[in-house]
Write an enzyme that holds these catalytic residues in place. Structure first.
Site, PDB file in Angstrom:
ATOM      1  N   HIS A 217       0.516  -1.053  -0.061  1.00 47.84           N
ATOM      2  CA  HIS A 217      -0.115   0.261   0.186  1.00 47.84           C
ATOM      3  C   HIS A 217       1.004   1.618   0.256  1.00 47.84           C
ATOM      4  CE1 HIS A 217      -2.732   3.075   2.061  1.00 47.84           C
ATOM      5  NE2 HIS A 217      -3.928   2.494   1.695  1.00 47.84           N
TER       6      HIS A 217
ATOM      7  N   ARG B 299       1.523   3.669   1.964  1.00 50.24           N
ATOM      8  CA  ARG B 299       2.187   4.134   3.177  1.00 50.24           C
ATOM      9  C   ARG B 299       3.060   2.780   4.031  1.00 50.24           C
ATOM     10  NH1 ARG B 299      -2.035   5.947   8.189  1.00 50.24           N
ATOM     11  NH2 ARG B 299       0.428   5.868   8.891  1.00 50.24           N
ATOM     12  N   LYS B 300       3.335   2.251   2.895  1.00 51.25           N
ATOM     13  CA  LYS B 300       3.939   1.460   3.238  1.00 51.25           C
ATOM     14  C   LYS B 300       4.866   1.382   2.996  1.00 51.25           C
ATOM     15  CE  LYS B 300       0.829  -1.463   5.742  1.00 51.25           C
ATOM     16  NZ  LYS B 300      -0.214  -0.566   4.958  1.00 51.25           N
ATOM     17  N   VAL B 301       6.453   0.539   3.160  1.00 55.31           N
ATOM     18  CA  VAL B 301       7.996   1.653   2.707  1.00 55.31           C
ATOM     19  C   VAL B 301       8.443   0.946   1.273  1.00 55.31           C
ATOM     20  CG1 VAL B 301      10.584   0.803   3.374  1.00 55.31           C
ATOM     21  CG2 VAL B 301       8.785   0.864   4.836  1.00 55.31           C
TER      22      VAL B 301
END
Length: 382
Positions: A184, A186-188
């Site tokens: 997603h 918002r993930k790294v």
């Protein structure tokens, strides 16, 4: 003439650029945009990175969790222990297979379940445990794996936030029975949307690849590559949980940036630590003794006697042009789980009530961090 308004600070911006755009364009121009050779390459690269035998790319971490539980043949009458302190998908995946989620308490410092909190809710009906590496903070999975093996329980790792985090010097996911990952924004590492399952079990990997593609015994890529007609069979009821080659192309570029991204996030976290050290009533998230976080989220816990509540702090940040988020949710407090039985969960409720997530992103400047900290200092003042 009034001074110009400062630009709003986002809570997260994916680190994407021309290289990802070119990779996506190349996938489009190749004519193969559905699940195909780039997905296979991304699976292999990701599995190698986390030290797993096999990677199975899917459409999201939620579908990865669902398929992991399907692979374990869980269903009605089974209990699966999960933390309530997690995005609601963790508990929902248990319901998808007809099993019952049982909420366990978490450790106040890490926000993760422990062998002791799992043991406290274990029953004769327990078949599996889902341990979440919350916000990138690694759970003590070595202890959990040992205890689950002794209890005869399967341990699934929800590693949605944890790519680049380590346990005992090795990547989160190494040695996991089944681990689920998220891409997603918002993930790294991001592919826009998307997920991955990793496992060392070749038979599970084969079945998971079937399950993500309607239960077919031959994938679209295999049929395309064949020189003679392939008449596929549908061996069991499956799902449409595939990743596209466009997403995988972006993921391959992102994976190549992982070390740089984690180093940058850890540097930002260290600077937050230094700036917040003398602010009373704030406890930042820390590395646990057993591992290192990728700081996918940098969250702070307010003391119970903090001058204002968490929501007031979020409002003050927003008014100052800073996008922050409430801390990790507690699934048992959401309407979807109203009336769901559970033991008292005071630590879960405290973290959920009193924590907030501060902005962290690759291109964040010192001036932006200083603005965030200035608001927190104002709110902490008596």
């Amino acid at each position: 003439m009034s001074a110009p308004a400062l630009a709003r600070i986002p809570v997260m911006i994916p680190w994407l650029g021309a290289e990802e755009a070119q990779a996506a364009a190349d996938a489009v121009l190749s004519g193969w945009v559905a699940q195909g050779p780039r997905v296979a390459a991304f699976e292999a690269a990701f599995a190698e990175r986390v030290g797993a035998g096999h990677g199975i790319a899917v459409s999201s971490c939620t579908t990865a969790l669902h398929l992991a539980l399907v692979a374990l043949d869980l269903g009605p009458g089974d209990e699966v222990i999960v933390p309530s302190l997690s995005f609601i998908a963790t508990a929902n995946a248990v319901r998808y297979v007809g099993a019952e989620p049982v909420f366990a308490e978490v450790d106040l410092t890490t926000g993760n379940v422990t062998a002791a909190t799992v043991d406290a809710v274990r029953t004769e009906r327990t078949r599996a445990v889902i341990a979440v590496h919350q916000g990138g903070v690694p759970a003590d999975v070595h202890s959990l794996r040992d205890r689950c093996a002794g209890w005869g329980l399967a341990l699934v790792e929800d590693a949605a936030c944890a790519i680049g985090s380590t346990v005992g010097g090795s990547s989160v996911g190494r040695g996991a029975l089944l681990a689920a990952w998220s891409f997603h924004p918002r993930k790294v590492v991001t592919t826009g949307e998307g997920g991955m399952i990793t496992t060392d079990d070749a038979q599970w990997a084969q079945r998971l690849r079937r399950l993500r593609e309607h239960g077919m015994n031959a994938s679209a890529a295999q049929r395309h590559a064949a020189t003679t007609p392939v008449l596929e069979s549908y061996l069991e009821v499956g799902f449409n949980y595939r990743m596209t080659d466009i997403q995988a192309a972006v993921g391959l570029v992102q994976l190549g940036k992982l070390d740089e991204m984690v180093a940058r996030r850890r540097a930002l976290a260290a600077r937050y630590d230094a700036l917040l050290r003398d602010v009373p009533g704030l406890r930042p998230v820390r590395d646990p003794a057993h591992g290192r976080s990728n700081f996918q989220s940098y969250w702070v816990l307010l003391a119970e006697d903090f001058p204002v509540g968490r929501d007031e702090v979020l409002a003050a940040l927003s008014a100052a042009g800073v996008s922050a988020r409430r801390g990790i949710m507690a699934a048992h407090l959401e309407p979807a789980y109203a009336g769901h039985p559970h033991i008292p969960l005071p630590v879960t409720e405290r973290i959920s009530r009193d924590s907030l997530i501060l902005p962290v992103f690759h291109t964040m400047t010192e001036e932006q961090q200083d603005r965030v900290v200035a608001v927190l200092r104002e709110q902490a003042a008596p």
